[in-house]
Design a protein around this motif. Structure first.
Motif, PDB file in Angstrom:
ATOM      1  N   TYR A   1      -8.365   4.431  -7.258  1.00 22.99           N
ATOM      2  CA  TYR A   1      -8.692   4.734  -5.868  1.00 22.99           C
ATOM      3  C   TYR A   1      -9.005   6.221  -5.717  1.00 22.99           C
ATOM      4  CZ  TYR A   1      -7.153   0.178  -4.192  1.00 22.99           C
ATOM      5  OH  TYR A   1      -7.051  -1.165  -3.951  1.00 22.99           O
TER       6      TYR A   1
ATOM      7  N   SER B   1      -6.236  13.404   1.091  1.00 18.93           N
ATOM      8  CA  SER B   1      -5.337  13.525  -0.054  1.00 18.93           C
ATOM      9  C   SER B   1      -4.227  12.498   0.092  1.00 18.93           C
ATOM     10  CB  SER B   1      -4.732  14.931  -0.129  1.00 18.93           C
ATOM     11  OG  SER B   1      -3.861  15.168   0.969  1.00 18.93           O
ATOM     12  N   GLU B   2      -3.507  12.268  -0.991  1.00 16.26           N
ATOM     13  CA  GLU B   2      -2.388  11.318  -0.946  1.00 16.26           C
ATOM     14  C   GLU B   2      -1.335  11.765   0.047  1.00 16.26           C
ATOM     15  OE1 GLU B   2       1.158  10.542  -3.965  1.00 16.26           O
ATOM     16  OE2 GLU B   2      -0.758   9.768  -4.726  1.00 16.26           O
ATOM     17  N   GLU B   3      -1.028  13.071   0.060  1.00 17.59           N
ATOM     18  CA  GLU B   3       0.003  13.590   0.960  1.00 17.59           C
ATOM     19  C   GLU B   3      -0.398  13.426   2.424  1.00 17.59           C
ATOM     20  OE1 GLU B   3      -1.256  15.146  -1.611  1.00 17.59           O
ATOM     21  OE2 GLU B   3       0.449  15.044  -3.000  1.00 17.59           O
TER      22      GLU B   3
ATOM     23  N   ILE C   1      -2.445  11.234   3.681  1.00 18.14           N
ATOM     24  CA  ILE C   1      -2.418   9.809   4.035  1.00 18.14           C
ATOM     25  C   ILE C   1      -0.985   9.350   4.279  1.00 18.14           C
ATOM     26  CG2 ILE C   1      -2.905   7.486   3.196  1.00 18.14           C
ATOM     27  CD1 ILE C   1      -5.302   8.658   1.710  1.00 18.14           C
ATOM     28  N   LEU C   2      -0.061   9.782   3.410  1.00 21.00           N
ATOM     29  CA  LEU C   2       1.346   9.405   3.581  1.00 21.00           C
ATOM     30  C   LEU C   2       1.918   9.971   4.877  1.00 21.00           C
ATOM     31  CD1 LEU C   2       2.861   9.729  -0.019  1.00 21.00           C
ATOM     32  CD2 LEU C   2       2.536   7.644   1.326  1.00 21.00           C
TER      33      LEU C   2
ATOM     34  N   ILE D   1       0.832  -1.209   0.000  1.00 23.31           N
ATOM     35  CA  ILE D   1       0.000   0.000   0.000  1.00 23.31           C
ATOM     36  C   ILE D   1       0.867   1.259   0.000  1.00 23.31           C
ATOM     37  CG2 ILE D   1      -1.697   1.316   1.320  1.00 23.31           C
ATOM     38  CD1 ILE D   1      -2.767  -1.371   2.371  1.00 23.31           C
TER      39      ILE D   1
ATOM     40  N   LEU E   1      -8.854   8.997  -2.985  1.00 19.72           N
ATOM     41  CA  LEU E   1      -8.183   9.211  -1.700  1.00 19.72           C
ATOM     42  C   LEU E   1      -8.771  10.417  -0.987  1.00 19.72           C
ATOM     43  CD1 LEU E   1      -4.506   8.677  -2.899  1.00 19.72           C
ATOM     44  CD2 LEU E   1      -6.082   6.985  -1.956  1.00 19.72           C
TER      45      LEU E   1
ATOM     46  N   HIS F   1       2.529   1.823  -3.315  1.00 21.82           N
ATOM     47  CA  HIS F   1       1.577   2.303  -4.316  1.00 21.82           C
ATOM     48  C   HIS F   1       1.306   3.796  -4.136  1.00 21.82           C
ATOM     49  CE1 HIS F   1      -1.815   2.105  -7.105  1.00 21.82           C
ATOM     50  NE2 HIS F   1      -2.498   2.805  -6.231  1.00 21.82           N
ATOM     51  N   LEU F   2       1.112   4.224  -2.894  1.00 23.49           N
ATOM     52  CA  LEU F   2       0.796   5.631  -2.645  1.00 23.49           C
ATOM     53  C   LEU F   2       1.995   6.547  -2.892  1.00 23.49           C
ATOM     54  CD1 LEU F   2      -1.359   5.357   0.613  1.00 23.49           C
ATOM     55  CD2 LEU F   2      -2.165   5.898  -1.685  1.00 23.49           C
TER      56      LEU F   2
END
Length: 306
Positions: free
Chosen positions: A224, A229-231, A233-234, A53, A226, A56-57
């Protein structure tokens, strides 16, 4: 001669009792080893999924980072473009988590980790001001503290099968110290479990995260969505991933500890049996000598009466 026989018999009895204790400890360690190996396998499956995961992100950032090995967070790129846990920064100080046992009776388990850690520190650093130590286990903590090393954190009294809750404080503290730039890279030093008879010293780099490969990213049929946002989540996921890597090393080290203790107790039991065999032979010889001497004395006495 009678006193010699009594002494030998006493040693045999004492050694048998010792062998019974070491044999019981061997069986207990074997049971703990089986359970610990199962826990490590289960965690490995979890770790692989989390890695998938995260990879991927973070694929876009990883492609840029892997494409330029000389990337520098403070010179070559805008820090806002990459997550700080993915990009190396100038190394001013290094953090080390050293995992040992709280108890002995594990053969060379503790001494091996401590000795090879000291060798690594001597090779990689010119001064003790260049690194910060954290210890899991009383053996390592006591050793480093007695030598006045810079100890930032220590954790003692882990259970035989530690949960994440038990190690949460030191794991989160290590990640937080990296984020606060108290040190610029983090290594975990421990014995890696190979099998019940062998282990291998490892010093694995945990931070910055460098084990992700953009080439491992899988293609998904669905896209997906998100949120937020992706940032964002990371920002949450990467620290958790780093924490899981450290926790996985702790489980691995505990498995190696149980294997080392089982092997040490088996060796002690085998040695006790060998000692008992030797003492039994000595006892029989002494007894035979005593009997022979008694017969000789009886025959000599009878001859004197004739």
């Amino acid at each position: 001669m009678a006193e010699s026989l009594i002494e030998i018999k006493r040693k045999i009895t004492s050694t048998k009792k010792t062998s019974q204790i070491t044999s019981a400890m061997q069986m207990v360690s074997g049971s703990k080893l089986n359970k610990s190996e199962a826990s490590s396998r289960n965690f490995q499956r979890y770790s692989e999924k989390v890695r998938e995961i995260v990879t991927h992100l973070a694929a876009t950032q990883l492609e840029y980072i892997e494409g330029d090995a000389e990337i520098d967070l403070f010179e070559d790129v805008d820090p806002d473009d990459y997550h700080s846990m993915l990009v190396s920064r100038p190394i001013k100080k290094t953090g080390y988590i050293v995992i040992t046992a709280d108890k002995g009776l594990a053969g060379g388990y503790n001494s091996s980790v401590i000795k090879q850690t000291l060798n690594m520190l001597a090779e990689d650093h010119d001064s003790d001001q260049e690194y910060v130590m954290m210890a899991i286990g009383s053996a390592g903590a006591d050793f480093f503290k007695s030598r006045g090393m810079n100890m930032a954190y220590e954790l003692r009294g882990l259970s035989d099968h530690p949960t994440f809750e038990e190690v949460r404080k030191i794991v989160k503290a290590a990640v937080q110290m990296y984020e606060n730039e108290i040190f610029d890279e983090l290594y975990v030093c421990y014995n890696h479990h190979i099998n019940s008879l062998a282990s291998q010293f490892r010093a694995e780099k945990m931070l910055p995260i460098s084990d992700l490969d953009a080439g491992e990213v899988k293609d998904y049929e669905l896209e997906y969505i998100l949120e937020p946002s992706e940032e964002a989540i990371l920002d949450k996921l990467l620290p958790q991933y780093a924490e899981s890597l450290i926790y996985g090393a702790i489980l691995d080290a505990k498995t190696a500890e149980h294997a080392a203790r089982m092997t040490a107790m088996k060796s002690a039991t085998d040695n006790a049996k060998n000692i008992i065999d030797d003492l039994t032979i000595s006892y029989n010889r002494a007894r035979q000598t005593a009997i022979t001497q008694e017969i000789t004395e009886i025959v000599g006495g009878a001859a004197a009466l004739e």
